[in-house]
Structures are given as structure tokens and as C-alpha cells.
Design an enzyme around this catalytic site. Structure first.
Site, PDB file in Angstrom:
ATOM      1  CB  SER A 122      37.264  62.087   5.090  1.00  0.00           C
ATOM      2  OG  SER A 122      38.170  62.968   5.706  1.00  0.00           O
TER       3      SER A 122
ATOM      4  CG  ASP B 292      43.525  59.672   0.492  1.00  0.00           C
ATOM      5  OD1 ASP B 292      44.088  60.631   1.039  1.00  0.00           O
ATOM      6  OD2 ASP B 292      42.351  59.346   0.709  1.00  0.00           O
TER       7      ASP B 292
ATOM      8  CG  HIS C 134      41.022  62.678   1.418  1.00  0.00           C
ATOM      9  ND1 HIS C 134      41.020  61.387   1.908  1.00  0.00           N
ATOM     10  CD2 HIS C 134      40.210  63.384   2.249  1.00  0.00           C
ATOM     11  CE1 HIS C 134      40.251  61.317   2.979  1.00  0.00           C
ATOM     12  NE2 HIS C 134      39.741  62.519   3.208  1.00  0.00           N
TER      13      HIS C 134
END
Length: 509
Positions: free
Chosen positions: A326, A356, A411
Site C-alpha cells: 500500500s 484489489d 487489499h
């Protein structure tokens, strides 16, 4: 020197061809065993339908071992049929069922894969040939190294104190000497040498800032990751001294705000630009702060150069591996970019999860279309392009994950690690002999199918941090002195002395 990079989802490193011998000791015997199980189960089902809860048919799992396909994998169901699979039907396709998550002592299935000596092939694993012929199908050595570095990254989430009531909110819950012990990562054979801090309250609205509820460890900085180095035993196995950097992803509200600052800022030379929010977290510093008199960028590079100077001065070969997820994926890329100026031949591999949306940002559909017209659009200054070699993962291949729309679950880093461990190639199903603990996929999510009976979001501090003291009161405990963040404890040391290097080399794995 190669600089592999773990980016966006997680990512990078691995190669060679010896394979998973320990996992595939008797392939033929395994197939005979599976046929016997299926035959016995078929007989039992005629009498008791509930016997279907036993581990049974492996038709949704690939019979893959040692880099080759044991038997042809056929598509047994249409996409339409998959959408209507009953919960009972799910149990018929699992290697693990709910009973496998009840502690039975020595009878538990081992979760550790074999750790072969990869010293002769580490350059290929680190992208010497851009991972050619190593990703699809994925080489088992590469898969295990990706999971290893992914677990280093997961540690930045597991150890982060994000309790808003804590006096140490935003710090690491453990000191660097105990981090891997507390998180059961000593098996990898690395030692943390430095913690990294970043300023995250730069140019954010006041309502994003950390609440001023009294004395706090820091009003301006958050713990963003760490630098670690391989011990002697692991260095011999992997063929060099490895410096690993791990960057945490977005957790604090101020970090979410920074993530959304999509304007671009130039870095280095050659017209390269980066999203301003990422750049701010990476480069901000202030003399008035306790932990960020140096920026996160400067802290990392100072430590990497220090370790390089020591180990290369001792005649060792050294590599640098950077991992992030991320926001951490962006910071990992920036630190790799910085290091590339003095450490050439930078390669990256990016592991992405097809469901994602974060690796697709910003732009998603618009950027995807324009990138397909690269010859016409490469001069456009407002077009984002991701870098690196991609390993694409698809959650629909795992029989253990729900078929539900869950943006946060898609995610989740543990879901990435689960899918990586089960991946063989883009045409095969989930590996039936994947070793990594399936329960970890629900650590910070609700992604596992209900039949496994694993609680959602099960990873938490007992009693939300409160303890029962000798006066029969529930109170917030003091941290051990060694676990209290100290800017002095993170001050760069001059060099490894003979004494502390001896202690480092005695690290047991």
C-alpha cells in the site's frame, strides 16, 4: 549489486530449480492416498452426509509439485456454476476444514516449507534476468522468498500501536531487539538494526491530527518501518549478506489524507515525478521534532550506507531488498530509487491481487486504457504508470476465500501472502500442498469461508490493552522501559564494534 524491491502488494526475489522435495517426497504415494480417501468418503457419504466435513475431494486444488504438473488440471465447473456452489460443496474441495484448526499437538500440519540453500542462484532470484521463466509457473524458491519478505512487511502492521487511547499511539509496540521474537519471525534469520520514523501531520487539517490528550511519545511522527540484516547462517543459505528494508502501509488518519494528495512533485533528474502525499511522508523533517530531525528517507539511506560500509569492508557480497505494501509500496519504491544512484542495476517485481483496486490507482479505467496506447500517450505529463514486473494473483483460485465484494479484504496483505503461497501458474488452481497457515487470512479481515469457523479480525491485543492489577482494578499497563520509544535509542551508531557484531553473528535460527 542488485536491488530487488517488494512493491505495492508485496513482492520479489527467488530462483533455481531444486524444488520442494520435502513437500513432494512421494508424489505417487500421495495420489494413491487421495484416491483411497475419495473412495472411502464416497462410501461413507451413502450412510452419513455429515461425513462430508472431512478433508475430501481435491478437485479445486492443483496437484502440483516441484515445478511440474502431476496431472492435467481441468476446469470442472463453469463460471456460472461456481457462483452457485453451496457451503457443503465448498467443504468437498478443501485440503483443510474446521477440524484442522483445533490444536491437536504433534498432529498439526506443519506450516513451514523447506529452506533450501539458494546461494548459487540468488542473482536470478533477485532479477538478474528480469525473472524470466521464474514467474509463470513460479519457481518454488522465488515463491518462498516473496512470502519471507512479505512477512517482514506484515510485521509493520502487527507491531504498530494504533490504539487512540494509548500514550504510545503511532509507535511500535516492541523495541527493535525483540520485534522478531514477539512476532515469531526469528525463523528467517535476520536482526533489526534500526527503526524508521516519518512525519505524518504535515499540511493536514487539524481534525486529522493526533488528539492532544496529554503527554505523548510524539505529536509529529509515526513509526514507519525498519531496516534489518541477515545473520551468518541465513547469509550462507542465501549466498550474500542481505539488508532488508520494510515500509508500513497506511493506518493513521493523517496518512490516509496524505495518500489522497494526488498532485505531482519531481524527484531526482530526468523528469520523474511522484505523488506529493507519498513524497511528503518520505522527505519531511523538522529540527523541532524528537524523531524526525532526519527525514524517513535520510534515516534509511544513512543506515543502509552504514551497513554497506561495514560488511563490504569485511569483503562480503551485499544485497538490498526493499519491501512495502500500500503506502509502504510507494515508499519502498522511493527508497529503492534513492539507493539506485549508488547501487546500479535496479530491478523490481510487483505482486498484485487482481481484485484489489489500490494497485490500479489513480485512474483505474482511464489510465488502463491510456497505458495500452503507450506509443501515443507516453508524452502526457498527467498519466500515471506503475513500474516493475508484475506477479498477478487471483482470489477466485483459492477455495478458502469468500466470493464476496470486499475492498478492504482484497487489499489485505495477509490475503496477498495466502494467494502467493497457493500460486503455481496462471492456468492452475490453488496448490493443495501450500504450507502457510490459512487462518492468517482472517487476521485483519473476514475473507475466509464460514465453513472453516475462523473468527474475523482475530488479531488483537487481549482486553484491548487493559490488565487486571493486584488491587483488583483493570488499568492500562506501563510499557517496559525497553519498549518505550526513544529518539536516542534510534540515533545512528558509528559502526558495528567487534563486540556487538559477535552478538549479531550468534543469532540463532
Amino acid at each position: 549489486m542488485k536491488l530487488p524491491l517488494i512493491h505495492n502488494g508485496l513482492a520479489i526475489i527467488k530462483a533455481s530449480h531444486k524444488g520442494e522435495k520435502e513437500e513432494q517426497k512421494n508424489e505417487k504415494g500421495t495420489q494413491v492416498w487421495l484416491r483411497a480417501i475419495k473412495k472411502a468418503l464416497s462410501s461413507a457419504m451413502k450412510k452419513h452426509h455429515l461425513h462430508m466435513t472431512c478433508a475430501s475431494s481435491f478437485k479445486q486444488l492443483s496437484g502440483i509439485g516441484d515445478g511440474r504438473v502431476v496431472a492435467p488440471i481441468q476446469q470442472l465447473q463453469s463460471e456460472k456454476a461456481k457462483k452457485h456452489v453451496s457451503p457443503l460443496g465448498n467443504l468437498m474441495r478443501l485440503t483443510y476444514t474446521a477440524s484442522d484448526f483445533i490444536d491437536r499437538g504433534d498432529h498439526m500440519t506443519p506450516t513451514r516449507s523447506p529452506r533450501e540453500n539458494i546461494s548459487t542462484k540468488w542473482r536470478e532470484i533477485h532479477g538478474q534476468f528480469n525473472w524470466e521463466n521464474l514467474l509463470d509457473p513460479i519457481h518454488p524458491w522465488l515463491r518462498r522468498e516473496i512470502v519471507k519478505y512479505g512477512e517482514f512487511e506484515q510485521a509493520t502492521y502487527d507491531a504498530f500501536d494504533y490504539d487512540s487511547f494509548s500514550d504510545f499511539c503511532g509507535s511500535c509496540r516492541y523495541n527493535r531487539h525483540n520485534l522478531f521474537d514477539e512476532l515469531h519471525l526469528t525463523k528467517h534469520g535476520y536482526k533489526v538494526t534500526k527503526y524508521i520514523y516519518a512525519m505524518t501531520n504535515i499540511d493536514v487539517p487539524s481534525w486529522f491530527e493526533r488528539p492532544n490528550t496529554g503527554e505523548t511519545w510524539s505529536k509529529d511522527s509515526n513509526w514507519m518501518g525498519y531496516v534489518a540484516v541477515s545473520c551468518d547462517k541465513e547469509s550462507q543459505r542465501i549466498g550474500r549478506r542481505d539488508i532488508a528494508g520494510a515500509w508500513r502501509g497506511t493506518v493513521a488518519p493523517s496518512e490516509w489524507f496524505s495518500d489522497m494528495k494526488a498532485s505531482l512533485e519531481q524527484i531526482g533528474e530526468g523528469g520523474v515525478k511522484v505523488e506529493s502525499g507519498f513524497h511528503s511522508i518520505y522527505t519531511s523533517k523538522s529540527e523541532s521534532t524528537r524523531y524526525n530531525k532526519l527525514s524517513a528517507s535520510e534515516q534509511v539511506m544513512e543506515e543502509v550506507k552504514r551497513l554497506l560500509e561495514f560488511f563490504k569492508g569485511s569483503g562480503e557480497e551485499v544485497s538490498l531488498t526493499v519491501t512495502g505494501h500500500s503506502l509502504g509500496g510507494a515508499l519502498a519504491l522511493l527508497s529503492a530509487y534513492d539507493a539506485a544512484s549508488s547501487l546500479p542495476d535496479l530491478d523490481h517485481i510487483s505482486v498484485i491481487h487482481l481484485q484489489d483496486i489500490v494497485p490500479k490507482l489513480p485512474g483505474i479505467i482511464f489510465n488502463k486504457i491510456l497505458n495500452q496506447l503507450h506509443a501515443l500517450t507516453r508524452g502526457l505529463k498527467w498519466l500515471y504508470r506503475h513500474v516493475g514486473t508484475e506477479l498477478k494473483l487471483d482470489m477466485s483460485l483459492s477455495p478458502y476465500l469468500k466470493r464476496e465484494f470486499d475492498l478492504l479484504g482484497f487489499h489485505n496483505l495477509e490475503v496477498y501472502l495466502h494467494l502467493t503461497d497457493g500460486f503455481h501458474d496462471t492456468q492452475s488452481k490453488f496448490r493443495w500442498n501450500a504450507r502457510r497457515d490459512v487462518a492468517l487470512a482472517n487476521k485483519f479481515s473476514d475473507m475466509l469461508i464460514e465453513e472453516l469457523r475462523i473468527p474475523e479480525n482475530w488479531f488483537q491485543v487481549p482486553n484491548k490493552g487493559l490488565v487486571f492489577n493486584r488491587h483488583d482494578r483493570w488499568v492500562k499497563p506501563f510499557r517496559d522501559q525497553e519498549d518505550i520509544p526513544s529518539p536516542f535509542g534510534e540515533a545512528p551508531s558509528h559502526a558495528f564494534t567487534a563486540k556487538n557484531m559477535l552478538a549479531h553473528n550468534k543469532l540463532q535460527v
